[in-house]
Motif scaffolding. Structure first.
Motif, PDB file in Angstrom:
ATOM      1  N   PHE B  67       0.606  -1.305  -0.436  1.00 43.69           N
ATOM      2  CA  PHE B  67      -0.301  -0.356   0.111  1.00 43.69           C
ATOM      3  C   PHE B  67       1.371   1.632   0.228  1.00 43.69           C
ATOM      4  O   PHE B  67       0.550   2.417   0.485  1.00 43.69           O
ATOM      5  N   ALA B  68       2.354   0.771   0.022  1.00 41.87           N
ATOM      6  CA  ALA B  68       3.221   2.157  -0.612  1.00 41.87           C
ATOM      7  C   ALA B  68       3.020   3.016  -1.486  1.00 41.87           C
ATOM      8  O   ALA B  68       4.770   3.171  -1.683  1.00 41.87           O
ATOM      9  N   HIS B  69       2.553   2.003  -2.381  1.00 49.64           N
ATOM     10  CA  HIS B  69       3.221   2.549  -4.038  1.00 49.64           C
ATOM     11  C   HIS B  69       3.066   4.163  -4.543  1.00 49.64           C
ATOM     12  O   HIS B  69       4.128   4.916  -4.537  1.00 49.64           O
ATOM     13  N   THR B  70       2.420   4.586  -3.505  1.00 52.19           N
ATOM     14  CA  THR B  70       1.733   6.026  -3.886  1.00 52.19           C
ATOM     15  C   THR B  70       3.391   6.771  -3.250  1.00 52.19           C
ATOM     16  O   THR B  70       3.576   7.534  -3.554  1.00 52.19           O
ATOM     17  N   MET B  71       4.162   6.252  -2.139  1.00 51.54           N
ATOM     18  CA  MET B  71       4.994   6.654  -1.437  1.00 51.54           C
ATOM     19  C   MET B  71       5.851   6.854  -2.032  1.00 51.54           C
ATOM     20  O   MET B  71       7.048   8.110  -2.318  1.00 51.54           O
ATOM     21  N   PHE B  72       6.412   6.062  -2.717  1.00 51.89           N
ATOM     22  CA  PHE B  72       7.455   5.988  -3.702  1.00 51.89           C
ATOM     23  C   PHE B  72       7.499   6.851  -5.141  1.00 51.89           C
ATOM     24  O   PHE B  72       7.957   7.506  -5.204  1.00 51.89           O
ATOM     25  N   PHE B  73       6.240   6.339  -5.640  1.00 46.73           N
ATOM     26  CA  PHE B  73       5.380   8.173  -6.789  1.00 46.73           C
ATOM     27  C   PHE B  73       5.898   9.521  -6.038  1.00 46.73           C
ATOM     28  O   PHE B  73       6.701   9.977  -6.932  1.00 46.73           O
ATOM     29  N   GLY B  74       5.212   9.749  -4.647  1.00 50.83           N
ATOM     30  CA  GLY B  74       5.416  10.679  -4.239  1.00 50.83           C
ATOM     31  C   GLY B  74       7.110  10.449  -4.052  1.00 50.83           C
ATOM     32  O   GLY B  74       7.901  12.246  -4.201  1.00 50.83           O
ATOM     33  N   VAL B 236      11.787   2.208  -7.221  1.00 50.34           N
ATOM     34  CA  VAL B 236      12.518   2.704  -9.031  1.00 50.34           C
ATOM     35  C   VAL B 236      11.924   3.406  -9.408  1.00 50.34           C
ATOM     36  O   VAL B 236      11.908   5.407 -10.117  1.00 50.34           O
ATOM     37  N   ILE B 237      10.844   2.651  -9.894  1.00 49.47           N
ATOM     38  CA  ILE B 237      10.265   2.912 -11.134  1.00 49.47           C
ATOM     39  C   ILE B 237       9.587   4.149 -11.080  1.00 49.47           C
ATOM     40  O   ILE B 237       9.229   4.712 -11.926  1.00 49.47           O
ATOM     41  N   ALA B 238       8.296   3.370 -10.363  1.00 49.70           N
ATOM     42  CA  ALA B 238       7.209   4.310  -9.402  1.00 49.70           C
ATOM     43  C   ALA B 238       7.601   5.602  -9.242  1.00 49.70           C
ATOM     44  O   ALA B 238       6.993   6.939  -9.500  1.00 49.70           O
ATOM     45  N   ALA B 239       9.137   5.451  -8.316  1.00 49.92           N
ATOM     46  CA  ALA B 239       9.607   6.770  -8.263  1.00 49.92           C
ATOM     47  C   ALA B 239      10.213   8.052  -9.124  1.00 49.92           C
ATOM     48  O   ALA B 239      10.002   8.976  -9.715  1.00 49.92           O
ATOM     49  N   ALA B 240      10.585   6.902 -10.450  1.00 48.39           N
ATOM     50  CA  ALA B 240      10.540   7.405 -12.300  1.00 48.39           C
ATOM     51  C   ALA B 240       9.604   8.162 -12.230  1.00 48.39           C
ATOM     52  O   ALA B 240       9.813   9.285 -12.899  1.00 48.39           O
ATOM     53  N   ALA B 241       8.008   7.523 -12.613  1.00 47.21           N
ATOM     54  CA  ALA B 241       7.243   7.871 -12.986  1.00 47.21           C
ATOM     55  C   ALA B 241       7.136   9.327 -11.924  1.00 47.21           C
ATOM     56  O   ALA B 241       6.779  10.094 -12.670  1.00 47.21           O
ATOM     57  N   GLY B 242       7.232   9.189 -10.673  1.00 43.05           N
ATOM     58  CA  GLY B 242       6.529  10.556  -9.934  1.00 43.05           C
ATOM     59  C   GLY B 242       7.407  11.365 -10.479  1.00 43.05           C
ATOM     60  O   GLY B 242       7.116  13.014 -10.517  1.00 43.05           O
ATOM     61  N   ALA B 243       8.658  11.263 -10.843  1.00 46.81           N
ATOM     62  CA  ALA B 243       9.705  12.864 -11.161  1.00 46.81           C
ATOM     63  C   ALA B 243       9.180  13.246 -12.426  1.00 46.81           C
ATOM     64  O   ALA B 243       9.081  14.423 -12.709  1.00 46.81           O
TER      65      ALA B 243
END
Lengths: 253, 348
Positions: B67-74, B236-243
């Motif tokens: 449930f932390a995927h948006t956290m990594f996105f963020g 890492v990939i979710a964070a890239a999408a967030g960036a």
């Protein structure tokens, strides 16, 4: 000759219950050992201690001279242990070929290969196909496992074991639930494995005819303790086995 | 071509056509659908495809519920935001912020995974929920660094803003379009990377673990290590999408990247598209984001057209769009339990 597998005072307690009690035993190459005993004697628990699904309370397990008592399940597999389970245990929604290919891939330690395509590892696929050919499952290679008959699923488990090429093979009632026609195929495969002078085979089995035809040696577990160990003929005739199987009163009759 | 998609064939003509349609529509969006609203929708689709696919890598392939995927996105989005805020506008600051966000996401994911996945997969789900909530609170409290609830407006390099204009072959190209292509190409590269990952020997091990972790361990795969690696890669990939999302919006705030609603959207899209297929993320996201953005408009039109009838226009009132989205979701789960992709492949 050095034994491939040694258990030394191997013990596990669940609360107050001692499921396996100080079992010391050595298994030499080129030998098939049948492990017998009534239900609840601790046969499967003994297997679980050897393959690492359960951690021992005390005692040790040695595999090819190496102490593996603290090693993980996968670590023991890489150290040379292969186990087939009592209940069919496969990857149900993957194909027959993929089930074996995954074993070959694990053995080749290529699981952390992130960037290549799995199907470009031709050598792994070919090795898996060769094993399927050996157990005559080639025709079913691209079937999903869940679509297979029970007998074919058990056959696939043996195939996966062969693909693993362990030094210590462990079978837990390999023919359980199989039809009379299907069982001999599995037993032939196990006989083939037994012929390998570099390997040792452990077999938990209830069927006496199977034991008689395959076993070089029998060990008997009763209430978690090793109570008999020796040549099949001698062990089967011994009083302690009669007692373990039939109960004291009946054995006297 | 097959190498580019890692030999992962769509296995269904309709699916292949749909994927091609989405790809072409997104590739030429600025010229096919002029107007800022449609470009906004296209960019959101690109980014959510990557976000949802990275979640699918975890859930559909690894069998891990997070449930932390948006956290990594963020983390990716705030990485860019904070870097631009502190270091000043510039490509270097933007890239550095994105990399820092990705590194942080990877490190946090690895720690959570190693601490909790040893025990049980369900424990991981609970830990992620707790940590994600804590981080969301932290972000809104540390307003000096993050802008708090208001978020931050970002000053990105001028070449990516609407103010920047130049002409190519008689077409006027704005910085906004360049920004869109940064998003599009970035997302395409990320998606193809994930397609590579799931079709690699590593991806096969993940499938094996999802199917039967007990057996995967027994044949010699260290399950904890594989799950931890999948969690880290996915983060890492979710964070890239967030960036990319932060750069595109020129804004970062809790509601756009950290909200629980976004987490819910991700879950819904993965299920609608089809778990463990990657392509499900593409089809699911396209349908979901389009519905989110245009269902209201469509319903408004329908309500007007049926204004003579009793009850119907009330049901079709644009205010009821969420109701219809819910109905669509229930129907899709009921009729396509394996998702759109699973259904299309099954009908082959």
């Amino acid at each position: 000759m050095h034994p491939l597998l040694v258990t030394q005072d191997l013990t596990v307690r669940f609360g107050g219950h001692v499921a396996v009690n100080a079992v010391s035993c050595a298994f030499s190459p080129g030998q098939l050992t049948a492990i017998v005993g009534p239900n609840g004697a601790g046969k499967t628990t003994y297997f679980n201690l050897i393959s690492g699904q359960i951690r021992a309370t005390s005692g040790r397990v040695e595999l090819l001279g190496q102490d593996v008592t603290r090693l993980s399940v996968s670590g023991r597999t890489h150290a040379g242990l292969g186990r087939a389970f009592q209940l069919t245990n496969l990857f149900p929604r993957l194909t027959v070929l993929e089930n074996v290919r995954l074993v070959v891939q694990a053995r080749a330690r290529r699981g952390f290969n992130l960037w290549s395509m799995a199907q470009s590892h031709r050598d792994l696929t070919e090795a898996a196909e060769a094993v399927l050919d050996r157990v005559r499952l080639t025709a079913l290679a691209h079937q999903t496992v869940s679509a297979l008959s029970h007998g074919d699923q058990r056959k696939l488990e043996v195939a996966a074991m062969i693909a693993l090429q362990p030094r210590v093979y462990m079978f837990d009632e390999p023919t359980a639930g199989m039809s009379v026609e299907e069982a001999p195929v599995i037993l032939d495969l196990i006989a083939g494995i037994k012929a390998d002078p570099q390997a040792t085979v452990l077999l938990v089995e209830h069927k006496m005819d199977v034991i008689r035809s395959l076993a070089d040696r029998i060990i008997v577990l009763h209430n978690g303790a090793l109570v008999a160990d020796g040549e099949p003929g001698a062990v089967m005739a011994s009083a302690v086995v009669q007692e373990a199987y039939l109960g004291k009163d009946l054995a006297d009759v | 071509m097959l190498t580019l998609i890692s030999g992962d064939r769509p296995q269904s003509r309709i699916l292949g056509a749909l994927l091609l349609l989405v790809l072409l529509a997104l590739a030429f969006a600025p010229f096919l659908f002029p107007g800022s609203r449609s470009l906004e929708t296209a960019a959101r689709i690109c980014i959510f495809i990557v976000l949802v696919a990275s979640y699918d890598l975890l859930l559909g392939y690894g069998g891990i519920v997070s449930f932390a995927h948006t956290m990594f996105f963020g983390m990716g989005a705030y990485g860019v935001g904070i870097a631009l805020d502190r270091l000043g506008t510039g490509w270097g600051a933007m890239g550095l912020g994105a990399l820092a966000g990705m590194a942080l996401a990877g490190a946090v994911a690895l720690v959570i995974a190693l601490l909790s996945l040893r025990v049980r997969a369900i424990f991981f789900a609970m830990i992620t929920l707790a940590i994600a909530s804590a981080v969301a609170v932290l972000v809104s409290q540390l307003s000096g660094l993050t802008g708090g609830e208001d978020g931050m407006n970002l000053r990105i390099p001028r070449e990516l803003t609407p103010a920047f204009r130049f002409e190519v072959l008689g077409l006027t190209v704005t910085g906004k379009i360049l920004n869109y292509y940064l998003v599009f190409l970035g997302c395409l590269a990320l998606f193809l990377t994930m397609l590579r990952l799931v079709n690699s020997p590593f991806g096969r091990v993940l499938l094996a673990i999802r199917e039967n972790a007990f057996r995967a361990e027994a044949i010699g795969y260290r399950v904890v290590a594989y799950r931890a690696a999948a969690t880290t890669l996915s983060a890492v990939i979710a964070a890239a999408a967030g960036a990319l999302f932060a750069i595109w919006l020129r804004y970062v705030g809790p509601s756009t990247v950290l909200g629980m609603e976004i987490m819910m959207d991700i879950l819904l899209i993965v299920v609608i598209g089809g778990m463990g297929t990657m392509y499900g993320a593409v089809v699911g996201t396209a349908i979901f984001v389009l519905a989110q953005n245009y269902l209201k408009t469509l319903m408004g039109g329908l309500a007007e057209a049926t204004s003579g009838l009793p009850l119907v226009p009330d049901l079709l009132n644009p205010d009821r769009w969420l109701l219809w989205l819910g109905v669509l979701f229930i129907l899709s789960v009921y009729f396509f339990p394996t998702g759109i992709v699973g259904r299309l492949r099954g009908a082959r």
